[in-house]
Design a protein around this motif. Sequence first.
Motif, PDB file in Angstrom:
ATOM      1  N   ARG A  58       1.025  -1.400  -0.199  1.00  0.00           N
ATOM      2  CA  ARG A  58      -0.289   0.004   0.271  1.00  0.00           C
ATOM      3  C   ARG A  58       1.417   1.251   0.384  1.00  0.00           C
ATOM      4  NH1 ARG A  58      -5.263  -0.898   1.690  1.00  0.00           N
ATOM      5  NH2 ARG A  58      -5.954  -3.082   1.553  1.00  0.00           N
ATOM      6  N   MET A 105       2.336   1.990  -3.533  1.00  0.00           N
ATOM      7  CA  MET A 105       0.868   1.929  -4.045  1.00  0.00           C
ATOM      8  C   MET A 105       0.876   3.570  -4.044  1.00  0.00           C
ATOM      9  SD  MET A 105       0.423   0.414  -7.147  1.00  0.00           S
ATOM     10  CE  MET A 105      -0.774   1.075  -7.374  1.00  0.00           C
ATOM     11  N   ILE A 109      -1.185   4.507  -1.584  1.00  0.00           N
ATOM     12  CA  ILE A 109      -2.450   4.471  -0.675  1.00  0.00           C
ATOM     13  C   ILE A 109      -2.304   5.060   0.684  1.00  0.00           C
ATOM     14  CG2 ILE A 109      -4.429   2.973  -0.308  1.00  0.00           C
ATOM     15  CD1 ILE A 109      -3.981   1.041  -2.873  1.00  0.00           C
ATOM     16  N   GLN A 125       0.496   6.289 -12.645  1.00  0.00           N
ATOM     17  CA  GLN A 125      -0.312   6.136 -11.882  1.00  0.00           C
ATOM     18  C   GLN A 125      -0.875   4.714 -13.267  1.00  0.00           C
ATOM     19  OE1 GLN A 125      -2.999   9.035 -12.079  1.00  0.00           O
ATOM     20  NE2 GLN A 125      -2.805   9.353  -9.695  1.00  0.00           N
ATOM     21  N   GLN A 174       0.015  -0.800 -10.610  1.00  0.00           N
ATOM     22  CA  GLN A 174      -1.006  -0.995 -10.460  1.00  0.00           C
ATOM     23  C   GLN A 174      -1.180  -1.996  -9.242  1.00  0.00           C
ATOM     24  OE1 GLN A 174      -3.986  -0.312 -12.391  1.00  0.00           O
ATOM     25  NE2 GLN A 174      -3.079   0.828 -14.068  1.00  0.00           N
ATOM     26  N   ILE A 175      -1.109  -2.304  -8.785  1.00  0.00           N
ATOM     27  CA  ILE A 175      -1.635  -3.178  -7.660  1.00  0.00           C
ATOM     28  C   ILE A 175      -3.144  -4.644  -8.402  1.00  0.00           C
ATOM     29  CG2 ILE A 175      -3.325  -1.534  -6.514  1.00  0.00           C
ATOM     30  CD1 ILE A 175      -1.926  -2.594  -4.002  1.00  0.00           C
ATOM     31  N   PHE A 233      -5.239  -6.509  -5.838  1.00  0.00           N
ATOM     32  CA  PHE A 233      -5.362  -6.080  -4.387  1.00  0.00           C
ATOM     33  C   PHE A 233      -5.801  -7.415  -3.251  1.00  0.00           C
ATOM     34  CE2 PHE A 233      -6.440  -2.134  -4.615  1.00  0.00           C
ATOM     35  CZ  PHE A 233      -6.590  -1.058  -4.229  1.00  0.00           C
ATOM     36  N   SER A 242     -12.304  -5.602  -3.389  1.00  0.00           N
ATOM     37  CA  SER A 242     -11.738  -4.074  -4.043  1.00  0.00           C
ATOM     38  C   SER A 242     -11.992  -4.049  -5.499  1.00  0.00           C
ATOM     39  CB  SER A 242     -10.341  -4.558  -4.375  1.00  0.00           C
ATOM     40  OG  SER A 242      -9.972  -5.969  -5.678  1.00  0.00           O
ATOM     41  N   LEU A 243     -13.431  -4.733  -6.120  1.00  0.00           N
ATOM     42  CA  LEU A 243     -14.167  -4.361  -7.333  1.00  0.00           C
ATOM     43  C   LEU A 243     -15.296  -3.533  -6.414  1.00  0.00           C
ATOM     44  CD1 LEU A 243     -13.820  -8.112  -8.129  1.00  0.00           C
ATOM     45  CD2 LEU A 243     -12.243  -5.795  -8.978  1.00  0.00           C
ATOM     46  N   PRO A 297      -9.686   0.776 -15.940  1.00  0.00           N
ATOM     47  CA  PRO A 297      -8.662   2.186 -16.155  1.00  0.00           C
ATOM     48  C   PRO A 297      -8.379   3.145 -17.352  1.00  0.00           C
ATOM     49  CG  PRO A 297      -7.801   0.093 -15.185  1.00  0.00           C
ATOM     50  CD  PRO A 297      -9.487  -0.226 -15.553  1.00  0.00           C
ATOM     51  N   VAL A 354     -10.404   5.751 -17.408  1.00  0.00           N
ATOM     52  CA  VAL A 354     -10.270   6.927 -16.184  1.00  0.00           C
ATOM     53  C   VAL A 354      -9.125   7.712 -17.105  1.00  0.00           C
ATOM     54  CG1 VAL A 354      -8.928   7.452 -14.936  1.00  0.00           C
ATOM     55  CG2 VAL A 354     -11.350   5.432 -14.367  1.00  0.00           C
ATOM     56  N   ASN A 355      -8.463   6.990 -17.947  1.00  0.00           N
ATOM     57  CA  ASN A 355      -6.718   7.287 -18.434  1.00  0.00           C
ATOM     58  C   ASN A 355      -7.606   7.522 -19.396  1.00  0.00           C
ATOM     59  OD1 ASN A 355      -4.612   7.150 -15.900  1.00  0.00           O
ATOM     60  ND2 ASN A 355      -6.021   5.645 -16.311  1.00  0.00           N
ATOM     61  N   ARG A 413      -7.817  -6.757 -14.316  1.00  0.00           N
ATOM     62  CA  ARG A 413      -8.520  -5.482 -14.402  1.00  0.00           C
ATOM     63  C   ARG A 413      -6.694  -4.586 -14.385  1.00  0.00           C
ATOM     64  NH1 ARG A 413     -11.230  -2.642  -9.407  1.00  0.00           N
ATOM     65  NH2 ARG A 413      -9.232  -3.449  -8.406  1.00  0.00           N
ATOM     66  N   GLU A 429     -11.725  -1.082  -0.617  1.00  0.00           N
ATOM     67  CA  GLU A 429     -10.962  -0.825  -1.539  1.00  0.00           C
ATOM     68  C   GLU A 429     -10.717  -0.734  -2.867  1.00  0.00           C
ATOM     69  OE1 GLU A 429      -9.364  -5.282  -0.538  1.00  0.00           O
ATOM     70  OE2 GLU A 429      -7.775  -3.689   0.535  1.00  0.00           O
ATOM     71  N   CYS A 478      -6.278   4.218  -7.496  1.00  0.00           N
ATOM     72  CA  CYS A 478      -4.811   4.427  -7.888  1.00  0.00           C
ATOM     73  C   CYS A 478      -4.497   4.041  -9.047  1.00  0.00           C
ATOM     74  CB  CYS A 478      -4.310   2.744  -7.416  1.00  0.00           C
ATOM     75  SG  CYS A 478      -3.534   2.422  -6.113  1.00  0.00           S
ATOM     76  N   MET A 479      -5.579   3.919  -9.856  1.00  0.00           N
ATOM     77  CA  MET A 479      -5.018   4.194 -11.408  1.00  0.00           C
ATOM     78  C   MET A 479      -5.577   5.332 -12.129  1.00  0.00           C
ATOM     79  SD  MET A 479      -9.397   1.676 -12.206  1.00  0.00           S
ATOM     80  CE  MET A 479      -9.403   0.624 -11.048  1.00  0.00           C
TER      81      MET A 479
END
Lengths: 300, 293
Positions: A54, A57, A59, A88, A92-93, A95, A101-102, A115, A118-119, A165, B182, B189-190
């Motif tokens: 964490r 990353m 977090i 970013q 990538q992580i 979890f 995490s989903l 991802p 988002v980017n 992902r 999470e 993170c992304m």
Amino acid sequence: MCETLLDVRGLCHSFPLGAGRYLRAVDGVSFRIRKGEIFGLVGESGSGKSTVARCVMNILRPQAGSILYRGVDVCDPAQFRANRRMLQTERQIIFQDSSSSLDQRMKVADIIAEPLAVNHIVPPRGSLRAEAAFQLRYVGMDPAYLDRYPPELSGGQRQRVAIARALTMEPSLLVADEPIAALDVSIQAQIINLFRHLQAEHGFTFLFIAHDLAVVRYLCDRVGVLYRGKLVEMAPTKELFDRPLHPYTKALLSAIPIPDPRRERARTRFHFDEAAFDRTGGFVQVSPEHFVLGGKEAEP
Amino acid sequence: MDERFALVGLCPAAEQAAPKGRRPGKRPALAAAFLALMVLGCLLFPLLLTKDPASMDLSNYAREPDGTFWFGTDTMGRDIFAMIWSGGRVSLSIGFLATALSTVIAVAVGAVSGLAPRWLDALIMRLTDILLSIPSLLVIILLQAALGRANIASLSLVIGATGWMSVARVVRTEVRQLRTSEYVAAARCMGGGTFHILRRHLAPNFLASIMFMVVMNVRGAIVAESTLSFMGAGLPLDTVSWGSMLSLAENALTAGAWWIVLIPGLFLVATLLAVTELGEWLRRSANRGQSNL
Ligand SMILES: Nc1ncnc2c1ncn2[C@@H]1O[C@H](COP(=O)(O)OP(=O)(O)OP(=O)(O)O)[C@@H](O)[C@H]1O
Ligand SMILES: [Mg+2]
């Protein structure tokens, strides 16, 4: 192969327990991961593995120490902002717990493509959905699952969605926090082969966190052993398994069952005395690649 | 297919059809259509009708429904058909205004409490509990008495200001959970910004859990208005609403004029049922996302 991708120096992180008390989850951990390498981090439950992941990353914010990714100190807000997009997209992580995490209200297709969306990355395979279908196939799931929601999947399927992902971004550094612990043995083997393939063919670098030593032995190039927030030993995999130096590592390795019953019975379990654990010692280099905590025990 | 997939292999999806039991249930088409009709009717009819719902025609009092007065007239000679629509306008407005107000307060209080340090959170939640334990009708009557003569705005204000507590508690719990969840960390993170996280993660999760309660608040506000007006503590007799129409019940029953009570009562009950139906459907579809752990 020698360029350092991730350089963690003296990482410390404590969690407040209330009433002014703190729990030192990670205490002065330092390691380097070279480009294209699979670095394993092992240790018992609660030893601070996830906390290291964490921090790497961004977090969690470590209290002390620095984390350099491609020479950029990710803990420094100014440097982080200046390199935000690179950091970013390239890291990538996966979890440890895919049920949290989903997002339960997103379809698998949207989760995997998130991802990219988002980017604002143009999907290499046409549409975001095609991309999601491709990645889902890659982790061994039928694209028919694209329109399901995470609660409708099994734990192993969810974990594979989480892996898919992380893979969509084709990251340079993949932090995998016990990614296969929830999978059955045959799928575990398949995912591990997938990771090896990604490393060999696409040059992915892994920080691979596990407690299954057999997996670590097969997959990782180098291994660090974490005990109560301290890195007690770090060596190339073969060296660590052949010539463990720290008593905790010895105890950990001697706990691996041997498939041959006669040798299994003859095996001596090495016991580690927790009270004798000395956290004050320095990290000693015993050979070019082999480090161990506390000089005295380092004698073979 | 790409031979690279052979690496992990492929197991086909077990069953293709979505499992039946988890469906959110059939949409409440009837309820939604009825509500849409009511809202439209209340918006349009008062503009179209030539009869003034407030005008008293004492030569035509307590008339049975017929060709001129579709729903009859009340004991003061007002046309009930016209009153239903302009009264519905008042009742529904109070329902929506009061709910809008209580939702805004609830989200604000809940979000502050969810993000606040522990002691402030505890303080806010205890205060909320105390407010929740006082019968709201009592508070409404007291507040209304303090504000003076009731009108639509003041009644909405009072009902809204007393109806936010239970939603606020849900909001607070949700915010606490989402803040540390999470998948929000994963989205960050992304590279997901605050706006992305709000729109794609927080809003859907958060709205789903309060939608049902918000819809039920609409029902509660309409009921509160009717109750107050029926008891004579709400809107005055000359402001027509479903509740104030019902307050003529006593007169009507002694006069043997069933339509004066039954017709507004039917509209009120049907509307409440439709709102409940909608709320139930929302709750069922929100629960679809329960984990199978
Ligand atoms: N948010 C938190 N608040 C307080 N303490 C925490 C928090 N997260 C972790 N800890 C503590 O920090 C220590 C290290 O936790 P961490 O999750 O890093 O362990 P881990 O090595 O990943 O274990 P596991 O193999 O079970 O996942 C544990 O003792 C844990 O109780
Ligand atoms: Mg962990």
